[in-house]
Design a protein around this motif. Sequence first.
Motif, PDB file in Angstrom:
ATOM      1  N   LEU A   1     -30.518  14.032   6.484  1.00 11.93           N
ATOM      2  CA  LEU A   1     -30.694  13.310   7.731  1.00 11.93           C
ATOM      3  C   LEU A   1     -32.142  12.912   7.934  1.00 11.93           C
ATOM      4  CD1 LEU A   1     -28.380  15.431  10.038  1.00 11.93           C
ATOM      5  CD2 LEU A   1     -27.822  13.384   8.715  1.00 11.93           C
ATOM      6  N   PHE A   2     -33.038  13.516   7.173  1.00 14.44           N
ATOM      7  CA  PHE A   2     -34.445  13.150   7.259  1.00 14.44           C
ATOM      8  C   PHE A   2     -34.988  12.975   5.855  1.00 14.44           C
ATOM      9  CE2 PHE A   2     -38.993  13.991   7.384  1.00 14.44           C
ATOM     10  CZ  PHE A   2     -39.392  13.097   8.361  1.00 14.44           C
ATOM     11  N   ASP A   3     -35.550  11.809   5.590  1.00 14.13           N
ATOM     12  CA  ASP A   3     -36.129  11.471   4.288  1.00 14.13           C
ATOM     13  C   ASP A   3     -37.618  11.817   4.316  1.00 14.13           C
ATOM     14  OD1 ASP A   3     -37.114  10.327   1.977  1.00 14.13           O
ATOM     15  OD2 ASP A   3     -36.285   8.337   2.357  1.00 14.13           O
ATOM     16  N   LEU A   4     -38.058  12.684   3.402  1.00 14.28           N
ATOM     17  CA  LEU A   4     -39.459  13.101   3.378  1.00 14.28           C
ATOM     18  C   LEU A   4     -40.411  11.932   3.148  1.00 14.28           C
ATOM     19  CD1 LEU A   4     -38.331  15.994   3.365  1.00 14.28           C
ATOM     20  CD2 LEU A   4     -40.089  16.562   1.698  1.00 14.28           C
ATOM     21  N   HIS A   5     -39.910  10.836   2.564  1.00 13.52           N
ATOM     22  CA  HIS A   5     -40.764   9.677   2.323  1.00 13.52           C
ATOM     23  C   HIS A   5     -40.754   8.684   3.485  1.00 13.52           C
ATOM     24  CE1 HIS A   5     -41.876  10.660  -1.791  1.00 13.52           C
ATOM     25  NE2 HIS A   5     -40.617  10.976  -2.028  1.00 13.52           N
ATOM     26  N   ALA A   6     -39.871   8.898   4.449  1.00 13.25           N
ATOM     27  CA  ALA A   6     -39.734   7.948   5.547  1.00 13.25           C
ATOM     28  C   ALA A   6     -40.839   8.126   6.581  1.00 13.25           C
ATOM     29  CB  ALA A   6     -38.370   8.122   6.215  1.00 13.25           C
ATOM     30  N   ASP A   7     -41.102   7.049   7.325  1.00 14.56           N
ATOM     31  CA  ASP A   7     -42.004   7.145   8.459  1.00 14.56           C
ATOM     32  C   ASP A   7     -41.282   7.868   9.589  1.00 14.56           C
ATOM     33  OD1 ASP A   7     -43.913   5.652   7.060  1.00 14.56           O
ATOM     34  OD2 ASP A   7     -43.070   3.755   7.787  1.00 14.56           O
ATOM     35  N   GLY A   8     -42.055   8.359  10.526  1.00 10.21           N
ATOM     36  CA  GLY A   8     -41.437   9.027  11.661  1.00 10.21           C
ATOM     37  C   GLY A   8     -41.763  10.504  11.697  1.00 10.21           C
ATOM     38  N   THR A   9     -41.359  11.125  12.765  1.00  9.39           N
ATOM     39  CA  THR A   9     -41.655  12.531  12.999  1.00  9.39           C
ATOM     40  C   THR A   9     -40.548  13.411  12.434  1.00  9.39           C
ATOM     41  OG1 THR A   9     -42.826  11.962  15.033  1.00  9.39           O
ATOM     42  CG2 THR A   9     -42.142  14.259  14.768  1.00  9.39           C
TER      43      THR A   9
END
Length: 202
Positions: free
Chosen positions: A7-15
Amino acid sequence: MSAAVELFDLHADGTPPADPLVLAREWLPGDDEPERPQVTLGTVGTDGWPDARTVLLTAFDETGFAFHTSAASRKVAELAALPRASMVVLWPGSTRQLVLRGDVVPDAEESVAAAWASRSDHLRQLAWCNTDELASLPRAERQQRWAAWAAANPAPGQAGSWVGYRLQPRELTFWAGGYDAASRRLQYTRAGGGWRWQHLAG
């Protein structure tokens, strides 16, 4: 180890999630899944040198990451001398790792019993029979004793030497490789009653 939907991509922007266990649950199988992850458990030897071995990650929750073993094992003696450890979870063939560091405490009795109940017959027999004495015997005698014990104990109860521990992390580091960018780490460190996070080079 079963695949999990991220659900969260370590390479993605965001918190990222404020609680690292949210991310850990995305990466790791549920405790009710029979296929348990193999992890590398690192300790400090009683001689002062680093030590490591592979164990099964039995379960994890807010109380820590559980593993179980024989009370006569070297790691138990090492943890008695210095109750701190590291744990590395590797996804073979994938580009993910999770590294934990923290204090180690005894697991609750009910968790130890549940871990025993979930083990295969082979692993239960190992808990009863895997001794230095057996290991020193010729192969044919080891095989004979192994078969004889299995025949005499078709449904063994919990071994008296069976103990459990929980690694309570003070630091969790999630690592993700990259194809179009450099690998990246997301490191959580305990800060008071919560967690502080930072991105680091892979």
